[in-house]
Design a protein around this motif. Structure first.
Motif, mmCIF file in Angstrom:
data_model
loop_
_atom_site.group_PDB
_atom_site.id
_atom_site.type_symbol
_atom_site.label_atom_id
_atom_site.label_comp_id
_atom_site.label_asym_id
_atom_site.label_seq_id
_atom_site.Cartn_x
_atom_site.Cartn_y
_atom_site.Cartn_z
ATOM 1 N N MET A 1 0.848 -1.202 0.000
ATOM 2 C CA MET A 1 0.000 0.000 0.000
ATOM 3 C C MET A 1 0.882 1.249 0.000
ATOM 4 O O MET A 1 1.838 1.336 0.781
ATOM 5 C CB MET A 1 -0.900 -0.006 1.232
ATOM 6 N N LYS A 2 0.568 2.193 -0.851
ATOM 7 C CA LYS A 2 1.351 3.427 -0.906
ATOM 8 C C LYS A 2 1.045 4.280 0.331
ATOM 9 O O LYS A 2 -0.109 4.473 0.686
ATOM 10 C CB LYS A 2 1.054 4.205 -2.184
ATOM 11 N N ALA A 3 2.098 4.780 0.968
ATOM 12 C CA ALA A 3 1.959 5.609 2.167
ATOM 13 C C ALA A 3 2.196 7.071 1.809
ATOM 14 O O ALA A 3 2.915 7.394 0.859
ATOM 15 C CB ALA A 3 2.954 5.157 3.230
ATOM 16 N N VAL A 4 1.588 7.956 2.608
ATOM 17 C CA VAL A 4 1.765 9.391 2.398
ATOM 18 C C VAL A 4 3.189 9.786 2.776
ATOM 19 O O VAL A 4 3.672 9.476 3.860
ATOM 20 C CB VAL A 4 0.749 10.199 3.235
ATOM 21 N N ARG A 5 3.869 10.463 1.871
ATOM 22 C CA ARG A 5 5.224 10.944 2.106
ATOM 23 C C ARG A 5 5.221 12.374 2.610
ATOM 24 O O ARG A 5 6.013 12.752 3.457
ATOM 25 C CB ARG A 5 6.022 10.844 0.798
ATOM 26 N N ARG A 6 4.294 13.176 2.081
ATOM 27 C CA ARG A 6 4.280 14.595 2.424
ATOM 28 C C ARG A 6 2.917 15.180 2.081
ATOM 29 O O ARG A 6 2.290 14.768 1.113
ATOM 30 C CB ARG A 6 5.371 15.320 1.640
ATOM 31 N N ILE A 7 2.463 16.125 2.873
ATOM 32 C CA ILE A 7 1.214 16.828 2.599
ATOM 33 C C ILE A 7 1.534 18.285 2.285
ATOM 34 O O ILE A 7 2.302 18.934 3.009
ATOM 35 C CB ILE A 7 0.244 16.742 3.792
ATOM 36 N N LEU A 8 0.947 18.779 1.195
ATOM 37 C CA LEU A 8 1.081 20.187 0.845
ATOM 38 C C LEU A 8 -0.255 20.862 1.104
ATOM 39 O O LEU A 8 -1.270 20.484 0.506
ATOM 40 C CB LEU A 8 1.452 20.348 -0.639
ATOM 41 N N PRO A 9 -0.309 21.855 1.990
ATOM 42 C CA PRO A 9 -1.569 22.555 2.247
ATOM 43 C C PRO A 9 -1.948 23.424 1.060
ATOM 44 O O PRO A 9 -1.125 23.706 0.180
ATOM 45 C CB PRO A 9 -1.253 23.399 3.486
ATOM 46 N N SER A 10 -3.179 23.881 1.065
ATOM 47 C CA SER A 10 -3.661 24.759 -0.001
ATOM 48 C C SER A 10 -2.877 26.068 0.003
ATOM 49 O O SER A 10 -2.810 26.757 1.017
ATOM 50 C CB SER A 10 -5.150 25.032 0.204
ATOM 51 N N PRO A 11 -2.255 26.455 -1.129
ATOM 52 C CA PRO A 11 -1.486 27.700 -1.181
ATOM 53 C C PRO A 11 -2.388 28.894 -1.490
ATOM 54 O O PRO A 11 -3.537 28.725 -1.918
ATOM 55 C CB PRO A 11 -0.515 27.447 -2.335
ATOM 56 N N PRO A 12 -1.906 30.117 -1.315
ATOM 57 C CA PRO A 12 -2.692 31.296 -1.696
ATOM 58 C C PRO A 12 -2.928 31.334 -3.204
ATOM 59 O O PRO A 12 -2.095 30.864 -3.985
ATOM 60 C CB PRO A 12 -1.817 32.475 -1.253
ATOM 61 N N LEU B 1 -15.888 1.929 -9.529
ATOM 62 C CA LEU B 1 -15.265 1.340 -8.352
ATOM 63 C C LEU B 1 -16.212 0.296 -7.756
ATOM 64 O O LEU B 1 -17.425 0.360 -7.969
ATOM 65 C CB LEU B 1 -14.946 2.434 -7.339
ATOM 66 N N PRO B 2 -15.688 -0.678 -7.017
ATOM 67 C CA PRO B 2 -16.528 -1.772 -6.497
ATOM 68 C C PRO B 2 -17.681 -1.274 -5.639
ATOM 69 O O PRO B 2 -17.586 -0.256 -4.943
ATOM 70 C CB PRO B 2 -15.538 -2.599 -5.666
ATOM 71 N N ALA B 3 -18.781 -2.002 -5.713
ATOM 72 C CA ALA B 3 -19.966 -1.766 -4.876
ATOM 73 C C ALA B 3 -20.550 -0.370 -5.066
ATOM 74 O O ALA B 3 -21.137 0.193 -4.146
ATOM 75 C CB ALA B 3 -19.638 -2.014 -3.391
ATOM 76 N N GLY B 4 -20.379 0.177 -6.265
ATOM 77 C CA GLY B 4 -20.964 1.485 -6.552
ATOM 78 C C GLY B 4 -20.398 2.613 -5.729
ATOM 79 O O GLY B 4 -21.078 3.611 -5.474
ATOM 80 N N LYS B 5 -19.141 2.487 -5.309
ATOM 81 C CA LYS B 5 -18.544 3.488 -4.412
ATOM 82 C C LYS B 5 -17.931 4.674 -5.135
ATOM 83 O O LYS B 5 -17.310 5.528 -4.517
ATOM 84 C CB LYS B 5 -17.490 2.826 -3.525
ATOM 85 N N GLY B 6 -18.077 4.743 -6.451
ATOM 86 C CA GLY B 6 -17.546 5.867 -7.196
ATOM 87 C C GLY B 6 -17.032 5.439 -8.542
ATOM 88 O O GLY B 6 -17.340 4.343 -9.041
ATOM 89 N N SER B 7 -16.235 6.295 -9.158
ATOM 90 C CA SER B 7 -15.714 6.003 -10.491
ATOM 91 C C SER B 7 -14.406 6.734 -10.705
ATOM 92 O O SER B 7 -14.091 7.724 -10.026
ATOM 93 C CB SER B 7 -16.730 6.415 -11.560
ATOM 94 N N GLU C 1 -9.535 0.876 -2.792
ATOM 95 C CA GLU C 1 -8.122 0.625 -3.047
ATOM 96 C C GLU C 1 -7.938 0.556 -4.562
ATOM 97 O O GLU C 1 -8.561 -0.268 -5.233
ATOM 98 C CB GLU C 1 -7.659 -0.660 -2.368
ATOM 99 N N ILE C 2 -7.094 1.441 -5.086
ATOM 100 C CA ILE C 2 -6.916 1.582 -6.524
ATOM 101 C C ILE C 2 -5.494 1.184 -6.883
ATOM 102 O O ILE C 2 -4.529 1.637 -6.267
ATOM 103 C CB ILE C 2 -7.202 3.034 -6.962
ATOM 104 N N ALA C 3 -5.345 0.339 -7.896
ATOM 105 C CA ALA C 3 -4.030 -0.126 -8.320
ATOM 106 C C ALA C 3 -3.233 1.011 -8.958
ATOM 107 O O ALA C 3 -3.749 1.758 -9.790
ATOM 108 C CB ALA C 3 -4.172 -1.280 -9.311
ATOM 109 N N MET C 4 -1.971 1.142 -8.529
ATOM 110 C CA MET C 4 -1.046 2.135 -9.082
ATOM 111 C C MET C 4 0.301 1.451 -9.296
ATOM 112 O O MET C 4 0.700 0.605 -8.496
ATOM 113 C CB MET C 4 -0.856 3.312 -8.123
ATOM 114 N N THR D 1 1.822 -0.875 -4.451
ATOM 115 C CA THR D 1 1.108 -1.057 -5.727
ATOM 116 C C THR D 1 -0.363 -0.669 -5.661
ATOM 117 O O THR D 1 -1.094 -0.873 -6.624
ATOM 118 C CB THR D 1 1.216 -2.519 -6.200
ATOM 119 N N HIS D 2 -0.813 -0.133 -4.513
ATOM 120 C CA HIS D 2 -2.208 0.292 -4.393
ATOM 121 C C HIS D 2 -2.291 1.600 -3.613
ATOM 122 O O HIS D 2 -1.451 1.885 -2.748
ATOM 123 C CB HIS D 2 -3.056 -0.783 -3.697
ATOM 124 N N LEU D 3 -3.312 2.356 -3.933
ATOM 125 C CA LEU D 3 -3.596 3.624 -3.256
ATOM 126 C C LEU D 3 -4.939 3.480 -2.547
ATOM 127 O O LEU D 3 -5.948 3.164 -3.181
ATOM 128 C CB LEU D 3 -3.660 4.748 -4.286
#
Length: 291
Positions: free
Chosen positions: A1-12, A154-160, A196-199, A238-240
């Motif tokens: 599973m891909k882990a978060v490396r860094r978060i960038l907040p919303s810039p001006p 996405l599975p079970a109608g959870k989005g696209s 969980e989406i394959a990447m 390999t997944h997000l």
């Protein structure tokens, strides 16, 4: 599973020309190897414009060399024209994929019809680097209509997931790319839905929250990303894993295999060396670019 490396907040936000009020999403990481092959990302959040009264809102003629611009219209319309004869208008869901390569001079504005009527305008523009071997190719233009962008449920109608470039579950996007790239619009209508989406392993993956919020990362280690925020992911895995933090959450996912080449960027030119940047400036000033 891909882990978060860094978060960038919303810039001006700032204005680009008179028509595009944008968040510079990558902020001070733009044009760095950390995001390769992606270079820059401007997002114009929904904004109401009145009729222009005949005034053109946008950016006049300007050059590019060495990379591609990808413009996605979400609301409103964008009109494009360039020095090699390409002209067009993109509306909601359409994409303009322009490979500047050895050089092009173009302009982009709110469309004539949208300028007359006014309305809500929302768009994204991304700059995608070209490998060194392709930087001096002939310019190329790919108009991609909304109806030609496949959607993967996405599975079970959870989005696209709408696939502009790259591949998911055997479905390929219509964009031709010079290196392995993913560009996807993700819709998560149900708050709390988990997907969980394959990447591909080894790719840089960038998650931008266009609307709503999202929890990103493996179970128990998720990090919450607010609207207009960004998560940069570790390359391994390999997944997000995505969890919708709000109803009607919408994301833009960018991915790609790092080019691992030097980046020399100055203004509208992105090459591999400073000497190539100087040559690009010389070619533009002497009228050799964009023909």
């Amino acid at each position: 599973m891909k882990a978060v490396r860094r978060i960038l907040p919303s810039p001006p936000q700032h204005w680009v020309g008179e028509g595009f009020h944008v968040f510079p999403v990558f902020h001070n990481l733009a044009f760095t190897e950390e995001l390769s092959p992606w270079l820059m990302f401007d997002y114009a959040a929904p904004k109401q414009f009145g009729p222009s009264g005949g005034k053109r809102r946008g950016v006049g003629k300007h050059p590019h060399r060495g990379f591609e611009t990808v413009t996605i219209a979400y609301q409103g319309e964008v009109e494009h024209g360039d020095s090699v004869g390409n002209r067009g208008v993109i509306g909601p869901g359409d994409i303009q994929w322009m490979s500047a390569a050895r050089g092009i001079v173009h302009e982009e504005y709110h469309s004539t019809e949208f300028s007359k009527s006014g309305g809500t305008f929302e768009m994204a523009q991304l700059w995608l680097n070209l490998p060194a071997k392709d930087k001096m190719n002939a310019p190329k233009y790919q108009p991609i209509l909304s109806k030609d962008v496949p959607s993967v449920p996405l599975p079970a109608g959870k989005g696209s997931v709408s696939i502009i470039a790259g591949e998911l579950n055997g479905v390929k996007g219509p964009a031709f790319t010079h290196s392995p790239v993913e560009l996807w619009n993700v819709e998560l209508p149900e708050k709390g839905s988990v997907n969980e989406i394959a990447m591909p392993a080894g790719h840089n993956v960038i998650v931008f929250v266009r609307r709503g919020s999202a929890l990103i990362g493996e179970a128990g280690k998720e990090q919450r990303i607010a609207s207009q925020g960004v998560a940069l992911m570790h390359r391994d895995g390999t997944h997000l894993r995505l969890t919708a933090g709000d109803a009607d959450t919408q994301l833009i996912i960018l991915g790609g295999e790092p080019l691992n080449e030097p980046i020399a960027a100055r203004g509208p030119f992105v090459m591999n060396t400073n000497a190539e940047i100087m040559q690009a400036n010389s070619d533009y000033q002497s009228g050799k670019m964009g023909k």
